[in-house]
Every structure is written in C-alpha cells, then in structure tokens.
Design a protein around this motif. Structure first.
Motif, short mmCIF file in Angstrom:
data_model
loop_
_atom_site.label_atom_id
_atom_site.label_comp_id
_atom_site.label_asym_id
_atom_site.label_seq_id
_atom_site.Cartn_x
_atom_site.Cartn_y
_atom_site.Cartn_z
N GLN A 102 16.77 6.52 11.99
CA GLN A 102 16.46 5.17 12.44
C GLN A 102 16.84 4.11 11.43
O GLN A 102 16.58 2.93 11.66
CB GLN A 102 14.95 5.05 12.71
N ALA A 103 17.45 4.48 10.31
CA ALA A 103 17.65 3.52 9.24
C ALA A 103 19.02 3.67 8.60
O ALA A 103 19.64 4.73 8.61
CB ALA A 103 16.56 3.68 8.18
N ALA A 104 19.47 2.55 8.01
CA ALA A 104 20.72 2.54 7.26
C ALA A 104 20.59 1.51 6.15
O ALA A 104 19.82 0.56 6.24
CB ALA A 104 21.90 2.19 8.17
N VAL A 105 21.37 1.71 5.10
CA VAL A 105 21.46 0.74 4.01
C VAL A 105 22.86 0.16 4.01
O VAL A 105 23.86 0.90 4.10
CB VAL A 105 21.16 1.40 2.65
N ALA A 106 22.96 -1.16 3.93
CA ALA A 106 24.25 -1.83 3.85
C ALA A 106 24.30 -2.68 2.59
O ALA A 106 23.34 -3.37 2.24
CB ALA A 106 24.47 -2.71 5.08
N ILE A 107 25.43 -2.61 1.91
CA ILE A 107 25.67 -3.39 0.69
C ILE A 107 27.09 -3.93 0.77
O ILE A 107 28.02 -3.20 1.14
CB ILE A 107 25.51 -2.51 -0.57
N GLY A 108 27.26 -5.19 0.47
CA GLY A 108 28.59 -5.78 0.49
C GLY A 108 29.21 -5.85 1.87
O GLY A 108 30.43 -5.78 2.01
N GLY A 109 28.37 -5.95 2.90
CA GLY A 109 28.88 -6.11 4.25
C GLY A 109 29.27 -4.83 4.95
O GLY A 109 29.86 -4.88 6.04
N ARG A 110 28.91 -3.68 4.37
CA ARG A 110 29.21 -2.41 5.05
C ARG A 110 28.09 -1.41 4.80
O ARG A 110 27.41 -1.45 3.78
CB ARG A 110 30.56 -1.83 4.58
N ALA A 111 27.92 -0.51 5.76
CA ALA A 111 26.91 0.53 5.63
C ALA A 111 27.38 1.55 4.59
O ALA A 111 28.52 2.01 4.64
CB ALA A 111 26.68 1.21 6.96
N ILE A 112 26.48 1.88 3.67
CA ILE A 112 26.86 2.83 2.60
C ILE A 112 26.02 4.11 2.62
O ILE A 112 26.37 5.08 1.96
CB ILE A 112 26.80 2.15 1.22
N ALA A 113 24.92 4.11 3.38
CA ALA A 113 24.08 5.31 3.43
C ALA A 113 23.29 5.30 4.73
O ALA A 113 22.81 4.25 5.17
CB ALA A 113 23.14 5.38 2.23
N LEU A 114 23.16 6.48 5.35
CA LEU A 114 22.47 6.63 6.63
C LEU A 114 21.29 7.58 6.48
O LEU A 114 21.35 8.55 5.73
CB LEU A 114 23.44 7.16 7.69
N GLU A 136 16.30 6.88 -2.07
CA GLU A 136 16.56 7.59 -3.33
C GLU A 136 18.07 7.82 -3.50
O GLU A 136 18.60 7.67 -4.62
CB GLU A 136 15.82 8.92 -3.35
N ARG A 137 18.76 8.17 -2.42
CA ARG A 137 20.22 8.34 -2.49
C ARG A 137 20.90 7.01 -2.84
O ARG A 137 21.85 6.98 -3.62
CB ARG A 137 20.76 8.87 -1.17
N THR A 138 20.42 5.93 -2.23
CA THR A 138 20.99 4.62 -2.50
C THR A 138 20.84 4.26 -3.98
O THR A 138 21.77 3.76 -4.62
CB THR A 138 20.32 3.55 -1.63
N ARG A 139 19.65 4.53 -4.52
CA ARG A 139 19.41 4.25 -5.95
C ARG A 139 20.38 5.05 -6.81
O ARG A 139 20.97 4.52 -7.76
CB ARG A 139 17.97 4.62 -6.28
N ASP A 140 20.59 6.32 -6.47
CA ASP A 140 21.49 7.16 -7.25
C ASP A 140 22.95 6.74 -7.12
O ASP A 140 23.75 6.97 -8.03
CB ASP A 140 21.35 8.62 -6.82
N LEU A 141 23.30 6.12 -5.97
CA LEU A 141 24.69 5.70 -5.75
C LEU A 141 25.05 4.42 -6.49
O LEU A 141 26.23 4.08 -6.60
CB LEU A 141 24.92 5.48 -4.25
N ARG A 142 24.07 3.70 -6.98
CA ARG A 142 24.32 2.39 -7.58
C ARG A 142 25.34 2.43 -8.72
O ARG A 142 26.08 1.48 -8.92
CB ARG A 142 23.01 1.79 -8.10
#
Length: 300
Positions: free
Chosen positions: A187-199, A210-216
């Motif tokens: 039900q969720a996604a993270v978008a950074i810089g105008g595009r989805a980067i994690a689902l 947690e994945r988004t934090r690690d991808l930074r």
C-alpha cells in the motif's frame, strides 16, 4: 495547524447493538475499543493469538482468545456472544496454516473459496471473510466507521506543508502505490526527486522505510534531499479492513529515512494516536497531508 474534522459519518449503532473487535497488533484495536466505550457500547474483544501486543489495554473488556487456525469456530463464538457488528482491527502478521485449521461443517463448505482467496492475496482473503460473515448475519464495519476521528482529513494536517518539489514526489509515490496495490502487493511507496525509489513488500511500511534509509548513501540517491512516503488504499480494496495507517512510529521512521513528509488518502487512511502523531511530526518538521481520495494529487 490542527487537524480538520473528519468527513466520514459515524456509524449509528442501535442501543442493543453488541460490537465485537477481532484484535491484532498495534494501537488500532485499542483506539476502536475506547471509541466504542465513549459511545456507550462495551466491546467484546477477540484476541488473535500471538498477534496482540497490547493485551493489558483490553483487561477491562469481556474477551476470548482465538488462534488463526480456529477460524472455523469464529461464527459460533460470535453467535454465542450475541455479536451484531464486527470490526477487524490491527495487524495480523501471518496467515492461517490450512493444514492445522480445525474443520467444522460450516468451514468445510467454504474451504475451496478459502484456498482461492489465499492465492489471491490479503485483500482477497479479507473480502471472502467479510462476505462469509455477513451471509451469517454479522455486520462487518470498518474502524473508520465506528471511530471516524481516526480517518485522515483532507489537507495539510501539520505545521509544515509540502513544497512544490514535494508535490512531484507525492504524485510519483501515489502512482507507484496504486500500481502495487492493484497487484495486492502493498500500500505504500517512497518517492525522491520526482520518481519512486522503493515499494512496500511483505515486510511492511517499517521495512520499506528502513530500506529507504539504507539507500540514502548509494547511487543516484547519494546527496538527495527530502522525499515523501505515500500510503494509499488498494484499488477496489475492502475498505472495512486493512486500511493504510500511520502513527508515531511511522513518523519517526520517515524522519530517520531523511524524508520530508507523509501523504495519505483522506478518508481512506487512518492516523493512529492522532495527537501524538501530529505532535511528533511537528517537532521533527515533517508534513502530513491528506489527499483527495478520488482525484489526482496536486498542490491546490
């Protein structure tokens, strides 16, 4: 900015109505129970064995424990307790093991449908469960119908508001969340810089953040700022169960992931522990915004 009044009308319960809550993890079943008490309806709590993490909060209520594999006895339990309305509330982290389900005559009749529903994913299973209960005279209602103040209102709910760049992230995240929702993945996604980067996957929103934090610190995300978590109901979702929700822990995790804010669909998402959630977002400088449920997200 304070939170706007909820748009969802409160469910009118007759004086003799008896409401049961199938309680899973998290604060949602606790808040639903408290909301019912405020309305003069003492709930009956069905504790899902191994899933409830706030059992002490239910000590004052009549209750019974039920394992997932005892699903076949649920209807008889509801009838025995004279339950007229049922709320499915809280996180269930696993599915019942069919090999350990205790068979009953009623359950044997729906086993083929249960197998199909399990194959179709979480929403298919919830739809089968709610329809099966209603055929047996139990009215299934959503937490947002019983306690409408839990539903996110439309507009910016926090002191901080989205910037123009954040609205591009909101649009990208919402499109991605709807796409995986159509596949009953998450039900969720993270978008950074105008595009989805994690689902979101089976690990849930916490794992997504947690994945988004690690991808930074990796690849194209290195040095990127801001970003948004977007949570949406799945297309054609059974809205009486498993609505997207956020709470204080979501805010903390979004901040740890370096995000600027959170967007949810107004009326189709729950803000749990509302005062604490908004206060923590304000303290951390994050925005929380409720999007029009049936229209594209925009900055108006």
């Amino acid at each position: 900015m304070t939170r706007a009044e909820p748009t969802e009308a409160r469910l009118a319960l007759a004086p003799g109505a008896r409401v049961g809550i199938i309680a899973g993890g998290g604060s949602l079943p606790v808040e639903v129970a408290a909301g019912l008490v405020r309305q003069g309806h003492a709930p009956f709590i069905i504790l899902v064995d191994g899933e409830v993490d706030r059992e002490a909060d239910f000590a004052e209520y009549a209750q019974e424990r039920l394992a997932l594999e005892q699903i076949g006895s649920l209807v008889s339990l509801l009838k025995r307790q004279r339950i007229s309305h049922l709320v499915l509330a809280g996180e269930i982290r696993r599915r019942p093991r069919l090999s350990k389900v205790r068979p009953t005559l009623g359950l044997l009749a729906i086993i083929p449908s249960l197998v199909v529903a399990l194959a179709r994913g979480d929403d298919g299973l919830l739809k089968m469960l709610t329809r099966g209960l209603e055929k047996r005279g139990i009215t299934v209602v959503g937490a947002h119908q019983v306690v409408p103040e839990l539903a996110a209102s439309e507009g910016t709910l926090t002191t901080a508001a989205p910037r123009q760049s954040d609205w591009r992230d909101i649009q990208a995240g919402r499109a991605a969340a709807k796409a995986i929702g159509a596949l009953d993945i998450g039900q969720a996604a993270v978008a950074i810089g105008g595009r989805a980067i994690a689902l979101e996957g089976v690990e849930g929103t916490r794992g997504l953040l947690e994945r988004t934090r690690d991808l930074r610190g990796h690849g194209r995300l290195a040095g990127k700022e801001r970003g948004v978590l977007v949570k949406c109901a799945k297309p054609d979702q059974e809205l009486r169960a498993d609505l997207p929700s956020i709470g204080p822990e979501t805010v903390e995790a979004a901040h740890a992931a370096g995000l600027a804010g959170i967007a949810v669909e107004a009326g189709h998402a729950l803000v749990l522990e509302g005062p604490a959630t908004l206060a923590r977002a304000n303290a951390l400088g994050l925005f929380i915004v409720g999007l029009p449920a049936m229209e594209p997200a925009n900055g108006q």
